[in-house]
Write an enzyme that holds these catalytic residues in place. Structure first.
Site, PDB file in Angstrom:
ATOM      1  N   GLY A 151      -2.139  -3.771   7.931  1.00 47.55           N
ATOM      2  CA  GLY A 151      -0.961  -3.745   7.073  1.00 47.55           C
ATOM      3  C   GLY A 151       0.283  -3.887   7.931  1.00 47.55           C
ATOM      4  N   LEU A 201      -4.945  -5.488  13.177  1.00 46.64           N
ATOM      5  CA  LEU A 201      -3.748  -5.318  12.342  1.00 46.64           C
ATOM      6  C   LEU A 201      -4.141  -4.595  11.057  1.00 46.64           C
ATOM      7  CD1 LEU A 201      -1.877  -8.734  12.657  1.00 46.64           C
ATOM      8  CD2 LEU A 201      -1.030  -6.507  13.403  1.00 46.64           C
ATOM      9  N   HIS A 219       0.811  -1.226   0.000  1.00 48.84           N
ATOM     10  CA  HIS A 219       0.000   0.000   0.000  1.00 48.84           C
ATOM     11  C   HIS A 219       0.837   1.266   0.000  1.00 48.84           C
ATOM     12  CE1 HIS A 219      -3.706  -2.225   0.648  1.00 48.84           C
ATOM     13  NE2 HIS A 219      -2.949  -3.032   1.371  1.00 48.84           N
ATOM     14  N   ASP A 232       2.529  -6.057   2.162  1.00 50.09           N
ATOM     15  CA  ASP A 232       1.293  -5.402   2.620  1.00 50.09           C
ATOM     16  C   ASP A 232       1.661  -4.149   3.433  1.00 50.09           C
ATOM     17  OD1 ASP A 232      -1.460  -5.094   2.749  1.00 50.09           O
ATOM     18  OD2 ASP A 232      -1.709  -6.354   4.520  1.00 50.09           O
ATOM     19  N   HIS A 266       2.069 -10.942  11.623  1.00 57.94           N
ATOM     20  CA  HIS A 266       0.836 -11.441  11.004  1.00 57.94           C
ATOM     21  C   HIS A 266       0.709 -12.957  11.094  1.00 57.94           C
ATOM     22  CE1 HIS A 266       0.560  -7.423   9.332  1.00 57.94           C
ATOM     23  NE2 HIS A 266      -0.677  -7.696   8.977  1.00 57.94           N
ATOM     24  N   ASN A 326      -4.604 -14.361   6.987  1.00 60.47           N
ATOM     25  CA  ASN A 326      -5.075 -13.095   7.549  1.00 60.47           C
ATOM     26  C   ASN A 326      -6.354 -12.652   6.836  1.00 60.47           C
ATOM     27  OD1 ASN A 326      -1.655 -12.530   7.644  1.00 60.47           O
ATOM     28  ND2 ASN A 326      -2.882 -12.601   9.508  1.00 60.47           N
ATOM     29  N   GLU A 348      -7.331  -3.991  -3.814  1.00 58.09           N
ATOM     30  CA  GLU A 348      -7.714  -4.798  -2.651  1.00 58.09           C
ATOM     31  C   GLU A 348      -9.089  -4.302  -2.227  1.00 58.09           C
ATOM     32  OE1 GLU A 348      -5.059  -4.745   0.717  1.00 58.09           O
ATOM     33  OE2 GLU A 348      -5.860  -6.633   1.464  1.00 58.09           O
TER      34      GLU A 348
HETATM   35 ZN   LIG Z   1      -3.335  -5.061   1.845  1.00 54.25          ZN
END
Ligand SMILES: [Zn+2]
Length: 385
Positions: free
Chosen positions: A311, A309, A65, A276, A253, A221, A133
Site C-alpha cells: 500500500g 510494497l 485501506h 491504496d 509504485h 502492481n 480486495e
Molecule cells: Zn489495496
C-alpha cells in the site's frame, strides 16, 4: 422553510465539458443547482469567495485501506469516521473503504461498519460502499495480502459480503476457474468486477471482460507484466476498452513514465487515480499495522518486513499534483481522473464526480498549484485550510 442557498463565486470552475476561467457554482439544499458564468447573479444566498482559486468536484478514492492511524479492517465506525475526517482535509469527498484478504467474519465486520456509516454518515468524506480486495486472488501475486487467507470463490463465502447491498467493487483473479461465477454475481449486485492480484494472460482477461470484468486494481502492481510475446494482464488492461484502470501515482509504485503511459493508452475517461493508502498515510514515518501485519512507513513508501510494497502513504490531492507533473495533461483531465472517472468506474456518476446540475454538492477549492483550500460535502463546508 426557505431553501439553503450558497454560491461559490470568482473561481476557475472545472466541469466535464469546459474549464471556465471565471464562473459560479450555485448550491441549493446540498445539490448543485447551476454552474456557469453569472448563474448566481441576483440570487439571495451565502457567498464563498473563490477569487484566484480553482473550484473542482471533490475527489473520489475507490481503493483506500486506511489513513491517519485508522484501517478499514479495524471493523469499527470509529475507523471509518477517522478516515472520513482526514480525507476531507485532502479534498476527498467520497471513498470506498477497502478490505484485505482475511477471514470472512473479519471482512464482514468491516462491511457492516461501512454500512453503518453510510446510514448515519460521519463528518467529512462520505463512504460510498466497500471495495473488497481479495480474498479470491492468485497466491503468486498476493503482494501484501496475507497468503494463509487466500482462497477460491464460493457462493457460501461471498454471499454474505453482498448481503447489505454496499459492495462497490471486488478485486479477484479471473484466471482461476472457481472465481469466474463471481463476475456475473458481482455485476448483478452493482459492484465492479475488478481484475487484480492476478496472473491472467491477455486471453484470460479478454475472456473475463466478456463475462463482465470492467475494472483493474492498481495497474502494473501485482499483475502479470507486459512481455512482447505475452502481453499478460497488464497488456489486456492497457488495451481493452471495457476496463477502467486504477493507478497509484505516488512515484514509488510506478515510474512517472509508466503513469504517463497508462494515461496515454487508457485516456482520462478510463484511467483513474487511487491511493491504496494504509493507516500510516498522513502520519509520521514508523511501524504501522495492515490487517494484522507489521508494515514500515519510510520516506513515502510502505513495505512489509521482507521489502514488498504494502500500500501507500499517498493522498489523492498529492496524486493529482503528481499526475499533472508526470503527464503534463490539462487541468480538467488531471481532475477528471480523480473524480468523474472513478465515480463512473463504480457506478455512482449519476450523483457524484462532477460539477453538474442535480449532482451532490461535493466540491474542493484548490490553490493554483492544487493545494486544498476547502472541502465541501453535500453543500456543507467540512474543511478549511
Ligand atoms: Zn489495496
Amino acid at each position: 422553510m426557505a431553501a439553503v442557498r450558497t454560491a461559490i463565486k470568482g473561481g476557475k470552475v472545472v466541469t466535464p465539458t469546459e474549464v471556465f476561467e471565471q464562473a459560479e457554482v450555485l448550491i441549493e439544499d446540498g445539490k448543485i443547482a447551476a454552474v456557469g458564468p453569472g448563474v448566481a447573479a441576483g440570487v439571495r444566498c451565502e457567498v464563498i469567495d473563490a477569487s484566484g482559486l480553482i473550484v473542482a468536484p471533490g475527489y473520489v478514492d475507490v481503493h483506500v485501506h486506511g489513513s491517519a492511524g485508522h484501517d478499514t479492517m479495524d471493523g469499527t465506525r470509529e475507523a471509518i469516521a477517522g478516515m472520513a475526517k482526514f480525507f476531507a482535509t485532502r479534498g476527498v469527498t467520497s471513498f470506498c473503504p477497502t478490505t484485505l484478504t482475511v477471514r470472512a467474519e473479519a471482512i464482514m465486520a468491516s462491511v457492516q461498519a461501512v454500512y453503518d456509516c453510510q446510514q448515519d454518515p460521519p463528518e467529512g468524506a462520505r463512504p460510498l460502499g466497500v471495495h473488497l480486495e481479495g480474498p479470491y486472488i492468485d497466491k503468486g501475486k498476493k503482494g501484501a495480502q496475507p497468503e494463509q487467507h487466500v482462497r477460491t470463490a464460493s457462493v457460501g463465502d461471498y454471499k454474505g459480503f453482498f448481503s447489505l447491498g454496499n459492495i462497490r467493487a471486488i478485486t479477484f483473479a479471473p484466471e482461476i476457474e472457481e472465481n469466474r461465477e463471481l463476475i456475473a454475481f458481482a455485476r448483478s449486485r452493482g459492484a465492479a468486477a475488478v481484475v487484480g492480484h492476478s496472473s491472467a494472460s491477455y486471453e484470460q482477461v479478454a475472456e473475463a471482460v466478456k463475462l463482465g470484468v470492467n475494472h483493474a486494481t492498481h495497474t502494473f502492481n501485482q499483475m502479470e507484466g507486459l512481455h512482447h510475446r505475452k502481453p499478460g494482464t497488464v497488456g489486456a488492461v492497457l488495451l481493452l476498452d471495457g476496463i477502467y484502470a486504477e493507478f497509484i501515482a505516488d512515484g514509488v509504485h510506478l515510474h512517472p513514465a509508466i503513469v504517463d503511459m497508462i494515461v496515454r493508452l487508457k485516456g482520462p475517461d478510463k484511467a483513474l487515480a487511487i491511493t491504496d493508502a494504509i493507516s500510516g498515510a498522513g502520519m509520521p514515518d514508523g511501524v504501522y499495522d495492515l490487517g494484522g501485519q507489521k508494515v514500515l512507513v519510510k520516506e513515502g513508501a510502505v513495505r512489509l518486513e521482507d521489502g514488498t510494497l504494502a500500500g501507500s502513504c499517498l493522498t489523492l490531492d498529492q496524486a493529482v499534483r503528481n499526475i499533472a507533473k508526470f503527464t503534463g495533461r490539462r487541468l480538467g483531465e488531471c481532475i477528471q481522473m480523480a473524480t468523474l472517472t472513478p465515480a463512473r468506474s463504480i457506478g455512482v456518476a449519476d450523483h457524484k464526480g462532477s460539477l453538474e446540475r442535480g449532482k451532490d454538492a461535493d466540491i474542493v477549492i484548490l490553490t493554483p498549484d492544487l493545494q486544498v483550500k476547502a472541502t465541501m460535502v453535500m453543500g456543507k463546508v467540512v474543511y478549511r485550510a
